[in-house]
Design an enzyme around this catalytic site. Structure first.
Site, PDB file in Angstrom:
ATOM      1  N   GLU A  40       0.828  -1.217   0.000  1.00  0.00           N
ATOM      2  CA  GLU A  40       0.000   0.000   0.000  1.00  0.00           C
ATOM      3  C   GLU A  40       0.862   1.267   0.000  1.00  0.00           C
ATOM      4  O   GLU A  40       0.643   2.178   0.804  1.00  0.00           O
ATOM      5  CB  GLU A  40      -0.933  -0.006   1.211  1.00  0.00           C
ATOM      6  CG  GLU A  40      -1.819  -1.232   1.280  1.00  0.00           C
ATOM      7  CD  GLU A  40      -2.907  -1.155   2.355  1.00  0.00           C
ATOM      8  OE1 GLU A  40      -2.654  -0.542   3.402  1.00  0.00           O
ATOM      9  OE2 GLU A  40      -4.009  -1.676   2.110  1.00  0.00           O
ATOM     10  N   GLU A  95      -5.931  -8.175   0.254  1.00  0.00           N
ATOM     11  CA  GLU A  95      -6.403  -8.296   1.635  1.00  0.00           C
ATOM     12  C   GLU A  95      -7.900  -8.048   1.673  1.00  0.00           C
ATOM     13  O   GLU A  95      -8.395  -7.102   1.056  1.00  0.00           O
ATOM     14  CB  GLU A  95      -5.766  -7.229   2.541  1.00  0.00           C
ATOM     15  CG  GLU A  95      -4.270  -7.331   2.712  1.00  0.00           C
ATOM     16  CD  GLU A  95      -3.725  -6.215   3.623  1.00  0.00           C
ATOM     17  OE1 GLU A  95      -4.506  -5.558   4.331  1.00  0.00           O
ATOM     18  OE2 GLU A  95      -2.505  -6.010   3.612  1.00  0.00           O
TER      19      GLU A  95
END
Ligand SMILES: *[C@@H]1O[C@H](CO)[C@@H](O)[C@H](O)[C@H]1NC(C)=O
Ligand SMILES: *[C@@H]1O[C@H](CO)[C@@H](O)[C@H](O)[C@H]1NC(C)=O
Ligand SMILES: *[C@@H]1O[C@H](CO)[C@@H](O)[C@H](O)[C@H]1NC(C)=O
Ligand SMILES: *[C@@H]1O[C@H](CO)[C@@H](O)[C@H](O)[C@H]1NC(C)=O
Ligand SMILES: *[C@@H]1O[C@H](CO)[C@@H](O)[C@H](O)[C@H]1NC(C)=O
Ligand SMILES: *[C@@H]1O[C@H](CO)[C@@H](O)[C@H](O)[C@H]1NC(C)=O
Ligand SMILES: *[C@@H]1O[C@H](CO)[C@@H](O)[C@H](O)[C@H]1NC(C)=O
Length: 492
Positions: free
Chosen positions: A115, A262
């Site tokens: 991220e 995720e």
């Protein structure tokens, strides 16, 4: 006869072709690690065929030797800068991929950063991510592994959004401040047949807004939806995913493979985090994934990594107290709720076997004594700073305890992570050891597992800024974009 049929059905549901795609994230930010061999056995027992790591921990990779489990290793964000140098990337691939592939670890992908374009990192990784990705892939290619092992970048769900003036999934586009970089990354991935990877959190939509998010829309059992052309969206997952599909289409990659790096639901530390809601989420989500129906704009198989495998009691709680409770298994590898990874029935997960716990001893406030309130408070703060007290959060499993019971909980938590040493159960004479479980209803006074040799990854972590999803994200900033993207999707 009956039991044979039952076993047969279980084996089918766990090993049927539908499960192939299901993976889990194996994070290691816990005060105590289960031995990697124990975890690997647990993965096998549950038919989990893919794991995603947040680094390239040698202990874990050794334990994955000679298994069928596919592995995604990761370059940490703090390593991205170094990877902009070709030699460094080559060395990284040699040390963390080639070596293990030679030892029969089934590495299939490399996550380059985690991220990296989170709003709260500002532009910290903005210029290093793409070159790092290119250099890592080039190093894989040079090692003749490029056909089998793909590099990609797991991106947070707030890199795409739909504009306020057209808050529907089909209007999705990339966040303006990162759109150039994301486009270059998508071009590179497409050329290389690698997936675009995104992390999606319906739980965050529900918890991080102003309270106006419609609860049922976070799940999969029917909600008033939003209409987007001919499509009705009845859950935020589909809407969110399709916003990404549309954003990719805008830049000419409408048919790109999109994997979910995720997704999951926590079970404590927040009023929306408990086993029954987690079970509701997974038991709605997994059958859809297993059926390979995808989403309205992506009606096919989606590769998914659940977040996460185990609770991690040492994760940063800046995003919220729920951060330490994302596991489908608890800190000791035991299932927290019923779910089926095959998505058909709510079969029970198989817990870790032969887990070694510390002795059955707890530390609590000395009973039947009046204590100095200031000393109580100071002790609790001290203990909670060094051990996990996130069950106290509003709606958490221990939030309802009386103040002195909370103090006992905190002292015990500290005692357990201090190897139950005598000195750690004193607190200036306040505390005492007991051998009867002081747990109260759903508030569990845990006994920690035995310490397993230091995990490589934790000691390398430069700060709380590494590994696992949005560690260290001031929650407000996170809300502002991802939520404006998601709630505006609903309230148009
Ligand atoms: C990234 O690169 C651009 C263009 O070269 C430059 O203007 C910008 O300052 C760089 N940002 C960072 C954080 O290095
Ligand atoms: C898009 O991808 C899917 C799956 O890879 C494939 O079946 C389909 O033919 C592709 N469509 C186009 C228009 O390329
Ligand atoms: C889980 O949380 C929801 C929402 O706060 C609540 O309504 C429900 O009673 C909780 N379930 C359990 C078993 O605690
Ligand atoms: C799972 O289901 C079984 C059988 O229905 C039940 O006995 C058990 O308590 C459940 N476990 C959890 C963690 O909910
Ligand atoms: C599985 O769990 C969900 C949610 O708790 C429940 O609605 C459903 O009836 C369960 N299915 C089976 C087969 O037990
Ligand atoms: C101790 O903590 C409690 C609860 O947070 C608070 O109400 C009380 O004022 C505190 N007492 C002292 C002496 O700090
Ligand atoms: C607990 O024991 C382990 C293993 O012996 C050791 O590495 C660790 O430092 C100890 N922790 C504390 C807080 O004493």
């Amino acid at each position: 006869m009956v039991s044979l049929l039952f076993v047969g059905a279980l084996v089918l549901s766990l090993f049927g072709s539908n499960v192939q795609g299901l993976g889990v994230n194996w994070g290691t930010k816990a005060s105590r690690q289960l031995p990697p061999d124990t975890v690997v056995q647990m993965l096998k027992d549950n038919g989990i065929k893919k794991v995603k790591l947040f680094d390239a921990d040698p202990n874990i990779l050794d334990a994955l030797e000679d298994t069928d489990i596919e592995v995604m290793v990761a370059v940490k964000n703090v390593e991205l800068d170094a990877m902009t140098n070709k030699q460094n990337a080559e060395k990284w691939v040699k040390d963390n991929v080639v070596k293990y592939v030679e030892n029969e670890v089934k590495i299939t992908s490399v996550a380059v950063g985690n991220e990296p374009f989170l709003i709260d990192y500002k532009d910290k990784y903005i210029n290093s991510t793409l070159p790092a990705l290119q250099n890592i892939q080039k190093a894989l290619d040079d090692a003749k592994l490029g056909d089998k092992i793909k590099a990609s970048v797991p991106l947070n769900g707030d890199v795409y959004m739909s504009p306020q003036w057209r808050p529907i999934p089909s209007a999705g586009l990339f966040r303006p401040d990162v759109s150039d970089q994301v486009e270059d990354i998508a071009d590179f991935l497409a050329k290389n047949n690698a997936p675009f990877i995104i992390n999606i959190y319906p739980f965050m939509s529900l918890t991080m807004g102003d309270g106006g998010f419609p609860v049922d829309y976070a799940f999969f059992d029917g909600a008033d939806g939003i209409q987007d052309g001919n499509v009705e969206y009845t859950n935020v997952f589909d809407a969110n995913y399709d916003t990404c599909v549309s954003a990719l289409k805008q830049i000419g990659h409408g048919n790109m493979t999109i994997a979910i790096g995720e997704i999951g639901w926590p079970t404590d530390g927040n009023k929306w985090a408990n086993g029954s809601l987690a079970s509701r989420f997974y038991n709605g989500f997994l059958p859809r994934i297993a059926a390979n129906k995808g989403t309205p704009l992506y009606p096919r198989y989606i590769e998914v990594y659940l977040f996460g495998l185990l609770d991690e009691d040492a994760k940063s709680i800046l995003p919220g107290d729920f951060e330490r409770h994302w596991g489908i298994f608890d800190y000791a590898g035991q299932p927290k709720f019923n779910m089926s990874l095959g998505g058909k029935d709510n079969k029970t997960l198989v817990g870790a076997k032969n887990v070694k716990f510390q002795p059955k001893k707890w530390c609590i406030l000395k009973p039947h004594e009046t204590h100095d309130e200031k000393q109580l408070n100071e002790s609790m703060v001290y203990a909670c700073d060094r051990a996990d007290c996130t069950a106290f959060a509003d709606g958490g499993s221990c939030s309802w305890l009386a103040h002195c019971e909370k103090t006992s909980y905190a002292l015990n938590s500290f005692f357990q992570v201090s190897n139950q040493s005598k000195a750690s159960c004193d607190f200036g004479g306040l505390a005492t050891e007991v051998d009867e479980d002081p747990s109260k209803d759903q508030c569990k006074f845990n006994i920690q597992i035995m310490a397993y040799g230091q995990s490589g990854s934790d000691s390398e972590s430069p700060s709380s800024f590494s590994s696992s999803h949005f560690t260290v994200v001031p929650p407000l900033a996170l809300i502002s974009l991802s939520l404006s993207a998601m709630t505006s999707l609903f309230f148009f």
